[in-house]
Design an enzyme around this catalytic site. Sequence first.
Site, mmCIF file in Angstrom:
data_model
loop_
_atom_site.group_PDB
_atom_site.id
_atom_site.type_symbol
_atom_site.label_atom_id
_atom_site.label_comp_id
_atom_site.label_asym_id
_atom_site.label_seq_id
_atom_site.Cartn_x
_atom_site.Cartn_y
_atom_site.Cartn_z
ATOM 1 N N PRO A 183 1.204 4.491 4.776
ATOM 2 C CA PRO A 183 0.385 3.469 5.429
ATOM 3 C C PRO A 183 0.401 2.159 4.640
ATOM 4 O O PRO A 183 0.431 2.183 3.409
ATOM 5 C CB PRO A 183 -1.024 4.088 5.450
ATOM 6 C CG PRO A 183 -0.989 5.249 4.518
ATOM 7 C CD PRO A 183 0.434 5.662 4.340
ATOM 8 N N VAL A 184 0.438 1.030 5.369
ATOM 9 C CA VAL A 184 0.499 -0.263 4.662
ATOM 10 C C VAL A 184 -0.889 -0.699 4.205
ATOM 11 O O VAL A 184 -1.898 -0.285 4.766
ATOM 12 C CB VAL A 184 1.132 -1.393 5.534
ATOM 13 C CG1 VAL A 184 2.596 -1.149 5.746
ATOM 14 C CG2 VAL A 184 0.412 -1.536 6.835
ATOM 15 N N GLY A 230 -3.004 1.048 -0.698
ATOM 16 C CA GLY A 230 -2.991 1.503 -2.090
ATOM 17 C C GLY A 230 -1.998 2.607 -2.383
ATOM 18 O O GLY A 230 -1.997 3.160 -3.469
ATOM 19 N N LEU A 231 -1.127 2.933 -1.428
ATOM 20 C CA LEU A 231 -0.153 4.000 -1.673
ATOM 21 C C LEU A 231 1.251 3.454 -1.973
ATOM 22 O O LEU A 231 2.228 4.193 -1.973
ATOM 23 C CB LEU A 231 -0.100 4.980 -0.490
ATOM 24 C CG LEU A 231 -1.364 5.815 -0.257
ATOM 25 C CD1 LEU A 231 -1.139 6.823 0.865
ATOM 26 C CD2 LEU A 231 -1.796 6.550 -1.519
ATOM 27 N N SER A 269 3.198 1.140 -0.371
ATOM 28 C CA SER A 269 4.179 1.049 0.721
ATOM 29 C C SER A 269 5.190 -0.074 0.494
ATOM 30 O O SER A 269 6.399 0.116 0.699
ATOM 31 C CB SER A 269 3.459 0.915 2.061
ATOM 32 O OG SER A 269 3.553 -0.360 2.576
ATOM 33 N N ALA A 328 6.260 -1.492 -2.323
ATOM 34 C CA ALA A 328 7.195 -1.190 -3.415
ATOM 35 C C ALA A 328 8.172 -0.093 -2.996
ATOM 36 O O ALA A 328 9.354 -0.128 -3.350
ATOM 37 C CB ALA A 328 6.426 -0.771 -4.664
ATOM 38 N N ALA A 329 7.690 0.878 -2.219
ATOM 39 C CA ALA A 329 8.564 1.977 -1.799
ATOM 40 C C ALA A 329 9.647 1.463 -0.850
ATOM 41 O O ALA A 329 10.816 1.861 -0.952
ATOM 42 C CB ALA A 329 7.753 3.089 -1.148
ATOM 43 N N ASP A 333 3.339 -0.450 -9.648
ATOM 44 C CA ASP A 333 3.777 0.176 -8.387
ATOM 45 C C ASP A 333 5.296 0.350 -8.352
ATOM 46 O O ASP A 333 5.806 1.452 -8.112
ATOM 47 C CB ASP A 333 3.364 -0.689 -7.183
ATOM 48 C CG ASP A 333 1.946 -0.435 -6.749
ATOM 49 O OD1 ASP A 333 1.180 0.103 -7.558
ATOM 50 O OD2 ASP A 333 1.614 -0.771 -5.600
HETATM 51 O O1 PMV Z 1 -0.738 -1.594 -4.501
HETATM 52 P P1 PMV Z 1 -2.054 -1.053 -4.871
HETATM 53 O O2 PMV Z 1 -3.100 -1.353 -3.891
HETATM 54 O O3 PMV Z 1 -1.973 0.369 -5.298
HETATM 55 O O4 PMV Z 1 -2.574 -1.839 -6.175
HETATM 56 C C1 PMV Z 1 -1.895 -1.853 -7.363
HETATM 57 C C2 PMV Z 1 -2.806 -1.781 -8.497
HETATM 58 C C3 PMV Z 1 -3.503 -3.045 -8.973
HETATM 59 O O5 PMV Z 1 -3.844 -2.761 -10.331
HETATM 60 C C4 PMV Z 1 -4.767 -3.295 -8.183
HETATM 61 C C5 PMV Z 1 -2.627 -4.269 -8.899
HETATM 62 C C6 PMV Z 1 -1.460 -4.262 -9.876
HETATM 63 O O6 PMV Z 1 -0.567 -5.088 -9.679
HETATM 64 O O7 PMV Z 1 -1.436 -3.465 -10.822
#
Ligand code: PMV
Length: 316
Positions: A101-102, A105-106, A108, A110-111, A152
């Site tokens: 899911p976009v 926090g998972l 998406s 970067a993957a 990420d």
């Molecule tokens: O992409 P997310 O939502 O998992 O966030 C990454 C983690 C943060 O620490 C909030 C941002 C970062 O760049 O490390």
Amino acid sequence: MPAISAKASGKIILFGEHAVVYGQPAIAAPVTQVQARAMIMAEPRLPAGSVRIQAPDIGLESWLTDLPENNPLAMVINQVFVKIGVDQPPALTVRVTSTIPVASGLGSGAAVSVAVIRALADFLGHRLTDDEVCALAYEVEKVHHGTPSGIDNTVIAFARPIFFQRRPYGNQIEIFKVAKPFLIAIGDSGVNSPTVHTVGDVRAAWQADPERYEHLFAQVGALVQSARQAIEAGAIDRLGPWMDQNHALLAKIGVSSPELERLVAAAHKAGALGAKLSGGGRGGNMIALVTAETAEPVCQALQQAGAKKTILTTIQ
Ligand code: PMV
């Protein structure tokens, strides 16, 4: 030429989000239950240099040249061409699909980047190292996150649990040993929360009161160090209370939300050993430490408390 494809898993941050942007360490792990996939197909009937992009999940079908320069998919593709020194690529289609899911926090974004970089480089006959994939994906993370720590793209490129610390001259990246695998239930609040917003808000709050925020970040950093030691020692029971403390600190940092609080409370009530939001916060996903016995009741409780989806994953 046959089609070439590559996959990249999602990820969770176990400890340390947000503080990691300010130089504290963090721990993250891949979540293989959700994945992004990139497929590269040769298009011998099209003129050389034609690059078509298909991303049906987001309703995107376009020529590379028609996308704005800062489009994350266009950026990632162009970066691979530059890295490999390709002036005019063979005609091809890049097709991207994802079950991650976009804005939740998972990982998406970067993957998708990692999958496209690997597939496209392979297609062009260049196998990139994990470090090279990680560095290219980081450039695109800047579009998604504003001031990303780099955690990420790192955990997703290396596809292993990592201890990560941002450093001005070369980040510290350590793949560490999980002495005893453990179970994490993930609950999706269903609230979209782009990380660029929460990271920006935390930055503004830190600028307004650096002393208070540095103190909060340092407390998060201390929890991360303890958690790493416990994971390496197989002392999983110790992690629960530290997850709770990390969550309480994230709430003080200002990135929790009523939905996340409801899910965290529900997980506790159903027997989780600890729970916290994971990732950017204000929405997206939360995680709970569970056992084989509490996994099912916690997932059910999360759904009853409003989770749109739950995933059970093993950290190993
Ligand atoms: O992409 P997310 O939502 O998992 O966030 C990454 C983690 C943060 O620490 C909030 C941002 C970062 O760049 O490390």
